[in-house]
Design an enzyme around this catalytic site. Structure first.
Site, PDB file in Angstrom:
ATOM      1  CE1 TYR A   1      -3.141   3.020   0.902  1.00 56.79           C
ATOM      2  CE2 TYR A   1      -2.554   2.719   3.210  1.00 56.79           C
ATOM      3  CZ  TYR A   1      -3.206   3.432   2.223  1.00 56.79           C
ATOM      4  OH  TYR A   1      -3.933   4.539   2.561  1.00 56.79           O
TER       5      TYR A   1
ATOM      6  CG  ASN B   1       7.590 -11.632   0.123  1.00 50.04           C
ATOM      7  OD1 ASN B   1       6.621 -10.885   0.044  1.00 50.04           O
ATOM      8  ND2 ASN B   1       7.979 -12.171   1.262  1.00 50.04           N
TER       9      ASN B   1
ATOM     10  CB  SER C   1       4.809   1.983  13.256  1.00 45.41           C
ATOM     11  OG  SER C   1       3.587   2.061  13.926  1.00 45.41           O
TER      12      SER C   1
ATOM     13  CE1 TYR D   1       4.103  -3.409  11.777  1.00 46.03           C
ATOM     14  CE2 TYR D   1       2.969  -2.071  13.432  1.00 46.03           C
ATOM     15  CZ  TYR D   1       3.580  -2.190  12.201  1.00 46.03           C
ATOM     16  OH  TYR D   1       3.685  -1.094  11.388  1.00 46.03           O
TER      17      TYR D   1
ATOM     18  CE  LYS E   1       7.141  -1.679  10.613  1.00 49.14           C
ATOM     19  NZ  LYS E   1       7.664  -1.519   9.267  1.00 49.14           N
TER      20      LYS E   1
ATOM     21  CB  ILE F   1     -17.138   0.602  17.453  1.00 46.90           C
ATOM     22  CG1 ILE F   1     -17.739   1.262  16.202  1.00 46.90           C
ATOM     23  CG2 ILE F   1     -16.298   1.592  18.258  1.00 46.90           C
ATOM     24  CD1 ILE F   1     -18.480   2.558  16.464  1.00 46.90           C
TER      25      ILE F   1
ATOM     26  NE  ARG G   1      -4.878   4.000  16.641  1.00 44.89           N
ATOM     27  CZ  ARG G   1      -5.244   3.808  17.903  1.00 44.89           C
ATOM     28  NH1 ARG G   1      -5.639   4.833  18.652  1.00 44.89           N
ATOM     29  NH2 ARG G   1      -5.217   2.606  18.440  1.00 44.89           N
TER      30      ARG G   1
HETATM   31  N1  UDP Z   1     -11.154  -0.145  14.599  1.00 47.57           N
HETATM   32  C1  UDP Z   1     -12.435  -0.516  14.934  1.00 47.57           C
HETATM   33  N2  UDP Z   1     -13.027  -1.507  14.212  1.00 47.57           N
HETATM   34  C2  UDP Z   1     -12.413  -2.154  13.180  1.00 47.57           C
HETATM   35  C3  UDP Z   1     -11.095  -1.754  12.828  1.00 47.57           C
HETATM   36  C4  UDP Z   1     -10.491  -0.745  13.564  1.00 47.57           C
HETATM   37  O1  UDP Z   1     -13.024   0.018  15.861  1.00 47.57           O
HETATM   38  O2  UDP Z   1     -13.009  -3.073  12.605  1.00 47.57           O
HETATM   39  C5  UDP Z   1     -10.476   0.901  15.367  1.00 47.57           C
HETATM   40  C6  UDP Z   1      -9.187   0.425  16.039  1.00 47.57           C
HETATM   41  O3  UDP Z   1      -9.463  -0.161  17.293  1.00 47.57           O
HETATM   42  C7  UDP Z   1      -8.385   1.702  16.136  1.00 47.57           C
HETATM   43  C8  UDP Z   1      -8.845   2.527  14.920  1.00 47.57           C
HETATM   44  O4  UDP Z   1     -10.070   1.926  14.492  1.00 47.57           O
HETATM   45  O5  UDP Z   1      -8.743   2.420  17.303  1.00 47.57           O
HETATM   46  C9  UDP Z   1      -7.858   2.468  13.775  1.00 47.57           C
HETATM   47  O6  UDP Z   1      -7.531   1.106  13.526  1.00 47.57           O
HETATM   48  P1  UDP Z   1      -6.675   0.647  12.293  1.00 47.57           P
HETATM   49  O7  UDP Z   1      -6.620  -0.867  12.337  1.00 47.57           O
HETATM   50  O8  UDP Z   1      -7.207   1.270  11.049  1.00 47.57           O
HETATM   51  O9  UDP Z   1      -5.240   1.263  12.539  1.00 47.57           O
HETATM   52  P2  UDP Z   1      -4.219   1.136  13.791  1.00 47.57           P
HETATM   53  O10 UDP Z   1      -4.403   2.369  14.592  1.00 47.57           O
HETATM   54  O11 UDP Z   1      -4.532  -0.122  14.532  1.00 47.57           O
HETATM   55  O12 UDP Z   1      -2.886   1.093  13.130  1.00 47.57           O
END
Ligand code: UDP
Length: 330
Positions: free
Chosen positions: A12, A33, A117, A141, A145, A207, A221
């Site tokens: 991405y 890969n 990250s 993960y 990093k 959520i 975020r």
């Molecule tokens: N999130 C959510 N439901 C989902 C996927 C993500 O509530 O199905 C929330 C997740 O808990 C976080 C935010 O959305 O608070 C962003 O998540 P994402 O996986 O996009 O990115 P991350 O911050 O984990 O890198």
């Protein structure tokens, strides 16, 4: 001028960066890969299918081309998966990076832009996180990093590497021309999931937690447009090529959006109802991650062009609609 090697350039953020590098006049070679990358995303410059853990393939690549610098994305990147399969993450990410750095040493390539990250930061999560905020990664993960950054710090200290570790906040959105975009399988990220619901490909959003200490209880975020991220890699390369100092640099917009705010904005942009239901918190998630990008602005001259969350979601929406037209129904 030699070429820029982009590991993970069929993923991405990698693919968006390769497109922008080519637009800016750099010659690129993607090394991927295709474990999670897509062959049709590697459409600018050269492409070689290979794994960074394969020293022989790297030797062949470095000896057959003139490589000036490396942009290193190749890594496994799912928090939940890393909790379940830690060894694979350490092997792939840390092992792969050490293999790459060793090949760079053998072939006297000293310049690296690294995909890091904001997940490396630990609590407290209030306010804007700066680069000197304490690192205390939670998930395997995020630990990989941070470990990779530490290897680079030590190499830079020893005079054998010049690097910029770009600490991304939440990459989102898609190429404004919709030539590439976000395509993960399985998809776990908030914005693409919400848009797939708007397209009728999924029923509803879970959520993950509405009891966080935030105004609406859902996690916050800092979403940054993937093209703005891509451009920061070019600036980091130029910074290093000019002899700039090594180190970590945050890439964020300094604006926090809660899960509920993202859903509401996506409803506005798509005109679709997006059903949600409450679910427990996801393991490894922080309540709030918002970045201070003062250093990126002053050191790299970074100036995000698409900081508005509506614009970020609108470009992602255009991409997902196009993807649906080209993907047979499941
Ligand atoms: N999130 C959510 N439901 C989902 C996927 C993500 O509530 O199905 C929330 C997740 O808990 C976080 C935010 O959305 O608070 C962003 O998540 P994402 O996986 O996009 O990115 P991350 O911050 O984990 O890198």
């Amino acid at each position: 001028m030699g070429q820029i090697l982009v590991t993970g350039g069929a993923g991405y953020i990698g693919a968006h960066t390769v497109k922008r590098l080519n637009t800016a006049g750099f010659e690129t070679v993607v090394f991927d890969n295709l474990a999670t990358g897509h062959r049709d995303f590697a459409r600018w410059g050269a492409f070689i299918q290979g794994d960074v853990n394969n020293a022989e393939a790297l030797d062949q690549l470095f000896s057959s081309r003139s490589i000036d610098a490396v942009v290193h994305f190749a890594a496994a990147s799912q928090v939940g998966e890393s909790v379940r399969e830690p060894l694979r993450y350490y092997q792939n990410n840390v092992g792969g990076t050490i293999s790459l750095l060793a090949a760079m040493r053998r072939h006297k390539v000293e310049t690296l832009v690294f995909s890091s990250s904001c997940a490396v930061y630990g609590p407290p999560f209030e306010g804007l996180l700066t680069e000197d905020h304490a690192c205390a990664p939670i998930s395997p993960y995020a630990k990989t990093k941070r470990m990779m950054e530490e290897v680079m710090e030590d190499m830079a200290h020893a005079g054998s590497l010049r690097y910029t570790a770009l600490r991304y906040f939440n990459a989102a959105g898609a190429d404004p021309e919709a030539e590439v975009g976000e395509r993960h399988n399985p998809e776990t990220h908030l914005i693409p999931l919400v848009l797939q619901i708007a397209l009728g490909q999924r029923e509803r959003l879970d959520i993950f937690g509405d009891d966080y200490p935030t105004p609406d209880g859902t996690a916050i975020r800092d979403y940054i447009h993937v093209q703005d991220l891509a451009d920061a890699h070019i600036l980091a390369l130029r910074h290093l090529q000019k002899g700039g100092a090594s180190g970590a640099v945050n890439l964020g917009n300094g604006q926090g959006h809660s899960v509920r705010q993202i859903v509401d904005t996506a409803r506005e942009i798509t005109g679709h109802d997006i059903p949600v239901r409450m679910a427990p918190r996801r393991e490894g998630d922080s309540p709030r991650l918002v970045g201070d990008a003062t250093k990126a602005r002053s050191v790299l001259g970074w100036n995000p062009a698409m900081a508005d969350i509506r614009e970020i979601i609108a470009t992602a929406w255009a991409w997902h609609q196009k993807e649906m037209r080209h993907t047979p129904p499941r």
